[in-house]
Design a protein around this motif. Structure first.
Motif, short mmCIF file in Angstrom:
data_model
loop_
_atom_site.label_atom_id
_atom_site.label_comp_id
_atom_site.label_asym_id
_atom_site.label_seq_id
_atom_site.Cartn_x
_atom_site.Cartn_y
_atom_site.Cartn_z
N LYS A 28 0.97 -0.99 -0.34
CA LYS A 28 0.31 0.28 -0.01
C LYS A 28 0.83 0.99 -0.12
O LYS A 28 0.99 2.08 -0.65
N LYS A 29 2.31 1.51 0.82
CA LYS A 29 2.90 2.19 0.55
C LYS A 29 3.44 2.49 -0.71
O LYS A 29 3.90 3.51 -1.03
N ARG A 32 0.97 4.24 -2.87
CA ARG A 32 0.67 5.86 -2.32
C ARG A 32 1.76 6.34 -2.96
O ARG A 32 1.57 7.82 -3.68
N SER A 33 2.93 6.24 -3.20
CA SER A 33 4.37 6.73 -3.19
C SER A 33 3.97 6.72 -4.92
O SER A 33 4.59 7.70 -5.52
N ALA A 35 1.10 6.71 -6.70
CA ALA A 35 0.14 8.39 -6.81
C ALA A 35 0.74 9.15 -6.69
O ALA A 35 0.93 10.33 -7.21
N ASN A 36 1.66 10.02 -5.27
CA ASN A 36 2.27 11.09 -5.04
C ASN A 36 3.19 11.45 -6.36
O ASN A 36 3.52 12.64 -6.95
N ARG A 71 -7.03 9.19 -7.84
CA ARG A 71 -7.70 9.66 -5.93
C ARG A 71 -9.22 10.49 -6.82
O ARG A 71 -9.55 10.93 -7.62
N GLY A 100 -5.31 4.33 1.48
CA GLY A 100 -4.60 5.84 2.09
C GLY A 100 -5.72 6.48 1.67
O GLY A 100 -6.75 6.63 0.66
N HIS A 101 -5.85 7.56 2.12
CA HIS A 101 -6.11 8.92 2.26
C HIS A 101 -5.71 10.42 2.74
O HIS A 101 -4.28 9.95 3.43
N TYR A 107 -7.17 7.50 -2.30
CA TYR A 107 -6.17 6.57 -3.30
C TYR A 107 -7.20 5.48 -3.89
O TYR A 107 -6.83 4.49 -2.16
N TYR A 109 -6.83 1.85 -5.74
CA TYR A 109 -6.54 1.26 -6.60
C TYR A 109 -6.69 -0.57 -6.72
O TYR A 109 -7.72 -1.01 -6.45
#
Length: 112
Positions: A28-29, A32-33, A35-36, A71, A100-101, A107, A109
């Motif tokens: 998940k991390k 998120r990475s 996506a950022n 997002r 995550g949010h 976010y 997926y």
């Protein structure tokens, strides 16, 4: 008019919605990475005053299927809370998981 889905208990439980990928916290991390890192290239979908209608969930499903990571921004006028929106998306979009949010942005997926 399309009825608004206000809570996930009103959603039909289908077999496909039960098959969400089991992701570890490390996976998940990483998602998120990614996506950022995409920044402005990451597709942003907004849920507004109509909430999570069937049409909106179909549009989110199409978008996340095409892009893998999106997002979803929960606008202040949305009748759903952040937790309710998370539950609705995970149950109504087969194979999708909220990883995550940040604030009111989720976010979402869905692996290809």
């Amino acid at each position: 008019a399309v009825p608004t889905i206000r809570h996930s208990r009103f959603l039909p439980r289908c077999a496909a919605a039960q098959h969400t990928p089991a992701l570890s916290s490390k996976e998940k991390k990483e998602i998120r990475s990614r996506a950022n890192a995409m920044g402005k290239q990451c597709v942003v979908f907004q849920l507004g005053k109509n909430g999570a209608t069937e049409a909106a969930m179909q549009a989110v499903d199409d978008c996340v299927t095409a892009n893998e990571i999106i997002r979803v921004k929960i606008v202040g006028s949305c009748p759903l809370s952040l937790d309710e929106a998370t539950e609705v998306m995970e149950t109504s979009i087969p194979g999708a998981v909220v990883v995550g949010h940040i604030g009111n942005t989720l976010y979402l997926y869905k692996p290809k």
